[in-house]
Each structure stands twice: as structure tokens, then as C-alpha cells.
Write a protein that holds these residues in place. Structure first.
Motif, mmCIF file in Angstrom:
data_model
loop_
_atom_site.group_PDB
_atom_site.id
_atom_site.type_symbol
_atom_site.label_atom_id
_atom_site.label_comp_id
_atom_site.label_asym_id
_atom_site.label_seq_id
_atom_site.Cartn_x
_atom_site.Cartn_y
_atom_site.Cartn_z
ATOM 1 N N LEU A 208 0.823 -1.216 0.000
ATOM 2 C CA LEU A 208 0.000 0.000 0.000
ATOM 3 C C LEU A 208 0.861 1.273 0.000
ATOM 4 N N GLY A 209 2.181 1.106 -0.057
ATOM 5 C CA GLY A 209 3.052 2.279 -0.141
ATOM 6 C C GLY A 209 3.509 2.803 1.212
ATOM 7 N N LEU A 210 3.379 1.993 2.249
ATOM 8 C CA LEU A 210 3.866 2.408 3.565
ATOM 9 C C LEU A 210 5.304 1.897 3.744
ATOM 10 N N LYS A 211 6.064 2.581 4.585
ATOM 11 C CA LYS A 211 7.436 2.133 4.869
ATOM 12 C C LYS A 211 7.413 1.315 6.147
ATOM 13 N N VAL A 212 7.876 0.085 6.045
ATOM 14 C CA VAL A 212 7.767 -0.835 7.172
ATOM 15 C C VAL A 212 9.098 -0.926 7.929
ATOM 16 N N VAL A 213 9.025 -0.660 9.228
ATOM 17 C CA VAL A 213 10.174 -0.876 10.116
ATOM 18 C C VAL A 213 9.804 -2.089 10.972
ATOM 19 N N THR A 214 10.718 -3.050 11.105
ATOM 20 C CA THR A 214 10.365 -4.220 11.917
ATOM 21 C C THR A 214 11.301 -4.344 13.112
ATOM 22 N N VAL A 215 10.817 -5.051 14.115
ATOM 23 C CA VAL A 215 11.672 -5.514 15.207
ATOM 24 C C VAL A 215 11.724 -7.029 15.020
ATOM 25 N N PRO A 216 12.869 -7.569 14.582
ATOM 26 C CA PRO A 216 12.899 -8.995 14.243
ATOM 27 C C PRO A 216 12.688 -9.900 15.448
ATOM 28 N N SER A 217 12.265 -11.133 15.171
ATOM 29 C CA SER A 217 12.089 -12.105 16.247
ATOM 30 C C SER A 217 12.340 -13.496 15.684
ATOM 31 N N ASP A 218 12.602 -14.453 16.579
ATOM 32 C CA ASP A 218 12.835 -15.831 16.131
ATOM 33 C C ASP A 218 11.529 -16.627 16.057
ATOM 34 N N TRP A 219 10.392 -15.966 16.263
ATOM 35 C CA TRP A 219 9.060 -16.586 16.191
ATOM 36 C C TRP A 219 8.808 -17.534 17.347
ATOM 37 N N ARG A 220 9.658 -17.537 18.360
ATOM 38 C CA ARG A 220 9.441 -18.489 19.459
ATOM 39 C C ARG A 220 9.156 -17.769 20.770
ATOM 40 N N ARG A 221 9.083 -16.442 20.682
ATOM 41 C CA ARG A 221 8.833 -15.644 21.882
ATOM 42 C C ARG A 221 7.838 -14.537 21.564
ATOM 43 N N ALA A 222 7.186 -14.039 22.608
ATOM 44 C CA ALA A 222 6.276 -12.902 22.440
ATOM 45 C C ALA A 222 7.087 -11.641 22.106
ATOM 46 N N ILE A 223 6.373 -10.600 21.710
ATOM 47 C CA ILE A 223 7.029 -9.330 21.375
ATOM 48 C C ILE A 223 7.794 -8.812 22.593
ATOM 49 N N ASP A 224 9.023 -8.343 22.353
ATOM 50 C CA ASP A 224 9.847 -7.780 23.419
ATOM 51 C C ASP A 224 9.550 -6.282 23.523
ATOM 52 N N PRO A 225 8.867 -5.860 24.604
ATOM 53 C CA PRO A 225 8.480 -4.446 24.689
ATOM 54 C C PRO A 225 9.686 -3.504 24.733
ATOM 55 N N ASN A 226 10.804 -3.976 25.289
ATOM 56 C CA ASN A 226 11.987 -3.100 25.348
ATOM 57 C C ASN A 226 12.528 -2.787 23.953
ATOM 58 N N ALA A 227 12.492 -3.811 23.091
ATOM 59 C CA ALA A 227 12.984 -3.603 21.721
ATOM 60 C C ALA A 227 12.073 -2.626 20.981
ATOM 61 N N VAL A 228 10.775 -2.701 21.260
ATOM 62 C CA VAL A 228 9.828 -1.774 20.628
ATOM 63 C C VAL A 228 10.073 -0.359 21.153
ATOM 64 N N GLU A 229 10.281 -0.258 22.448
ATOM 65 C CA GLU A 229 10.551 1.067 23.035
ATOM 66 C C GLU A 229 11.812 1.680 22.407
ATOM 67 N N ASP A 230 12.870 0.858 22.267
ATOM 68 C CA ASP A 230 14.115 1.344 21.644
ATOM 69 C C ASP A 230 13.864 1.842 20.232
ATOM 70 N N ALA A 231 13.133 1.046 19.465
ATOM 71 C CA ALA A 231 12.869 1.422 18.060
ATOM 72 C C ALA A 231 12.108 2.744 18.005
ATOM 73 N N LEU A 232 11.183 2.940 18.929
ATOM 74 C CA LEU A 232 10.405 4.183 18.926
ATOM 75 C C LEU A 232 11.248 5.363 19.403
ATOM 76 N N ARG A 233 12.145 5.120 20.356
ATOM 77 C CA ARG A 233 13.035 6.203 20.813
ATOM 78 C C ARG A 233 13.958 6.665 19.688
ATOM 79 N N GLN A 234 14.357 5.707 18.843
ATOM 80 C CA GLN A 234 15.250 6.063 17.723
ATOM 81 C C GLN A 234 14.522 6.872 16.657
ATOM 82 N N ASP A 235 13.225 6.843 16.665
ATOM 83 C CA ASP A 235 12.428 7.550 15.663
ATOM 84 C C ASP A 235 12.226 8.991 16.125
#
Ligand code: PLP
Length: 411
Positions: free
Chosen positions: A118-145
Motif C-alpha cells: 500500500l506504499g507504507l514504509k515498514v520498520v520491523t523488530v525482528p524475532s525468532d518466532w518463538r517468543r512474544a514481542i519484546d516491549p523493550n525492543a519496541v521502546e528502543d525502536a520508537l526512541r530512535q524515531d
């Protein structure tokens, strides 16, 4: 040319076991449709612009709100979950916007792919698919923005591919801790009515869901619930849209609420599903899902003692109440397990998706499900795995039975 008698059985008919009784549907969607819902749909079509149907659909829009635990707007589409995904993005974002999609499994990847298309720019926080989302990694990604390019965080609540449920409240807290204004969107397609989700209380701006999982309906209705911040974003969104457009659907004229003919029969079914949920209560449905899921986990835990199988979800508390994803050893292909279970034991289990393709199978336990259905499924799958020579720890079924026999679990 000789005429073949239609009633003469094929030569190999004896090799296929007779199909008697129910086929157990333990794929994680579509799920079993209760007889009450099928019966509610078994009726003639009505004039969708007549007073009876208008009254019914008004009621439906109202009664869906408590299911999402929101006072916001609920939109209904004749679509599957992918439609709900697109509606959420097209209504709130503009081409070129960035979004953050913490990876959970195949469903976060597919939603992100759609956003990219749809023309959006996707930023991801990678994962090994064996754990739930890591909130700290999300917080870091948002702080960098620092220039606040990210306009939305997209979270898959229960990733049906991995069998993992991530925590909405900790992710909300991470967004707040970063002081980031992005919208918070949650894919609750596999979690609605299976596990608690408090859209307003937990600060979710957009929730997407679909009819054929915890809601026990046929596929074909998609739901999008939008809070105030999402509706404000809609006003500023320049993504092209017509069918999905909330603006039209909020118009006073009833026929615009569905952008054309309403999927009447699904609405009749939905009325019945909402009645069934209100009789059971949402909390009752969550407790039932938790109880049955735990029976599955107790059983699979015993199987894993044989050394061949593993839970995909490493952390027990992250294992979903809707579906259990089980990793297979390399010498056993998913399709072999699925075919054995389906053809010889009449139980349909799910395969692995994305990078788990061929490497895992999934037992769905959401929707219209009870103890004997779950025990029947587990017994049949155990027989199938044993017949394939997969080493299993002993006592799986009795572990499930013991759990269900525990009076503290009784409803
Ligand atoms: C099933 C599912 C989808 C896709 O829904 P469709 O109706 O197949 O488009 C998306 N997300 C999750 C979490 C699902 O379980």
C-alpha cells in the motif's frame, strides 16, 4: 463403450477408511460453526433496506462494542481478516508513512507485506518466532524515531502461526515510555472472544478481527473497531479508499454502512453468536479457552518427553489459548502428520506457516469447543503420531484428563 455404474465402489475403496461420525475440525480457523448459528442463518433473504434488517444491524453495531470493550466505532465488512487489515491501514495512514511492525510470526509478516504494497514504509523488530514481542525492543525502536516518522505500531495479539500471545498492556506501556504518538493497532483475529482484550482501557486505537475464529461464524465478516485517535487520523489520511472508507460508513443513511448489499446471512449468524457469547459471558469464554488450552498443553508436554516434539513457544506463559504450535523433528513432514490425522483419524490439524512450513503442526482449540472435542482430538492425534513412529512420552491423554478432572477447573 461400457457404461460405468455409479454405485460400483472404486477398486481401492477398501483402502480408505469409512467416513462415519464427525470430522473434527482442529485447524485454527475456520472453526466449528455451532448448530444454533447454522440454524439462525437458514432462512430466506430479506430486504436489506427494510425496517427489520435496519433494526437488526443497528443492534449488531451496538452489541459488538462490549466484545471489543470499546465505546468507539465498529465497522463491518464483507471480507476476511485480510480485509480488516487493509481497512485499518487505508483509513488511518497516508502513502509514505512509516509503521513499526514487531515481528511475531507469519501473520505480522503478512500484515507488514500488505502495508508495503500500500506504499507504507515498514520498520520491523525482528524475532525468532518463538517468543512474544519484546516491549523493550519496541521502546528502543520508537526512541530512535526522533522525527516521529512512525505513524502506527501494528501488533498481532495472538499469532496463529506461532501459537504465541503477546501482551498488549506491556506494549502500550513501551509506546508510552518512549513518549511516542504513533497509533496502536492490534490484530485480534485469533484472540477476540478467546482471551481478554480491553480496547479502551488498554489504550488500543484500532482493533481488527474476523468472523471465523473465536466468533464461531463462517468466514466472510471482518470487524474493525476504531477509537477517537484513529477517527482523528482518518480525517487526515490520504490513502486512496472507497469500499473501506470509514467516512461513508459513518454516514446517516443505513445503506452506506455496508457500502452496498449487507452480508445478511452472516449478520443473522452474528446475532446468534453474540447471544451465545452473552449467555456464556466473555469471561466465561476466556476461562473455557484457558481450561481447554491447558489440557492441550498438559498432553503435548507429556508427548514432548519422548524427545521428538517441542512446543514452538519457548515460554509457557506465552502459549496461546487459541492454538498450540508443535515443532516436528526433521524426519517427519507436516503433511505426513496432517494426512495421517485427517485420513485415518478424521481430525483436521493445521500445518506450519511461513518459516515453520513443513516443520510444525498446529492444534486449533478456539471457538465452539468443549472437553470431549479436545480429548477426542488429542487422542486421535496421539494415535496418528504413534502410528507414524514418532517417539512420544507416555501419559499425554491422562495428563489432559487429570487437568480437566481437577475440581478447581470446573465451571
Ligand atoms: C486467521 C488470521 C488472519 C487472517 O485472516 P483471514 O480471514 O484468513 O484473512 C490474520 N491474523 C491472524 C492473527 C489470524 O489468526
Amino acid at each position: 463403450m461400457s457404461v460405468q455404474h455409479a454405485r460400483v465402489p472404486a477398486a481401492d475403496a477398501a483402502e480408505v477408511p469409512a467416513k462415519r461420525g464427525f470430522e473434527f475440525l482442529n485447524v485454527p480457523g475456520p472453526t466449528n460453526i455451532p448448530g444454533r448459528i447454522l440454524n439462525a442463518m437458514h432462512r430466506p433473504a430479506v430486504d436489506f433496506s427494510g425496517p427489520e434488517f435496519i433494526a437488526l444491524s443497528k443492534e449488531i453495531f451496538q452489541d459488538l462494542k462490549p466484545v471489543f470493550k470499546t465505546e468507539g466505532e465498529v465497522f463491518l465488512y464483507a471480507a476476511n481478516g485480510h480485509g480488516a487489515w487493509e481497512a485499518a491501514l487505508a483509513n488511518t495512514l497516508s502513502p509514505g508513512d512509516s509503521i513499526l511492525v514487531p515481528e511475531t510470526g507469519n501473520f505480522s509478516v503478512a500484515w507488514a507485506d500488505m502495508a508495503d504494497a500500500l506504499g507504507l514504509k515498514v520498520v520491523t523488530v525482528p524475532s525468532d518466532w518463538r517468543r512474544a514481542i519484546d516491549p523493550n525492543a519496541v521502546e528502543d525502536a520508537l526512541r530512535q524515531d526522533t522525527d516521529r516518522a512512525i505513524k502506527a505500531v501494528l501488533m498481532v495479539h495472538t499469532d496463529t502461526a506461532t501459537g504465541i500471545t503477546s501482551d498488549i498492556q506491556t506494549l502500550r506501556a513501551a509506546i508510552d515510555a518512549a513518549g511516542h504518538p504513533a497509533l496502536f493497532m492490534v490484530d485480534a483475529i485469533a484472540s477476540l472472544a478467546t482471551v481478554d482484550l480491553r480496547m479502551d482501557a488498554w489504550g488500543v486505537d484500532v482493533t481488527v478481527a474476523a468472523s471465523q475464529k473465536g466468533m464461531m461464524l463462517p468466514p466472510g465478516v471482518a470487524f474493525v473497531a476504531a477509537g477517537e485517535r484513529a477517527l482523528a487520523a482518518h480525517a487526515a489520511s490520504s490513502m486512496p479508499k472507497r469500499y473501506w472508507d470509514w467516512g461513508d460508513r459513518m454516514a446517516k443513511e443505513h445503506y452506506r454502512k455496508f457500502c452496498g448489499t449487507a452480508p445478511e446471512h452472516l449478520i443473522f449468524g452474528l446475532r446468534e453468536a453474540l447471544d451465545m457469547l452473552s449467555e456464556e459471558t466473555l469471561e466465561g469464554s476466556f476461562a473455557r479457552h484457558a481450561r481447554l488450552a491447558e489440557a492441550v498443553r498438559r498432553c503435548v508436554g507429556q508427548w514432548c518427553e519422548g524427545g521428538a516434539l517441542q512446543f514452538n513457544a519457548v515460554n509457557p506463559v506465552e502459549r496461546a489459548n487459541a492454538v498450540t504450535t508443535i515443532l516436528l523433528p526433521p524426519e517427519v513432514a507436516t503433511e505426513t502428520v496432517r494426512a495421517m490425522c485427517r485420513d485415518h483419524y478424521r481430525v483436521a490439524v493445521g500445518g506450519g506457516l511461513g518459516k515453520l512450513m513443513g516443520k510444525a503442526f498446529r492444534i486449533g482449540h478456539m471457538g465452539d469447543m468443549n472437553e470431549p472435542m479436545i480429548l477426542g482430538c488429542l487422542g486421535a492425534v496421539e494415535a496418528g503420531l504413534k502410528r507414524l513412529g514418532v517417539p512420544l512420552g507416555a501419559g499425554g491423554i491422562s495428563a489432559a484428563v487429570d487437568w480437566l478432572a481437577n475440581p478447581e477447573q470446573a465451571d
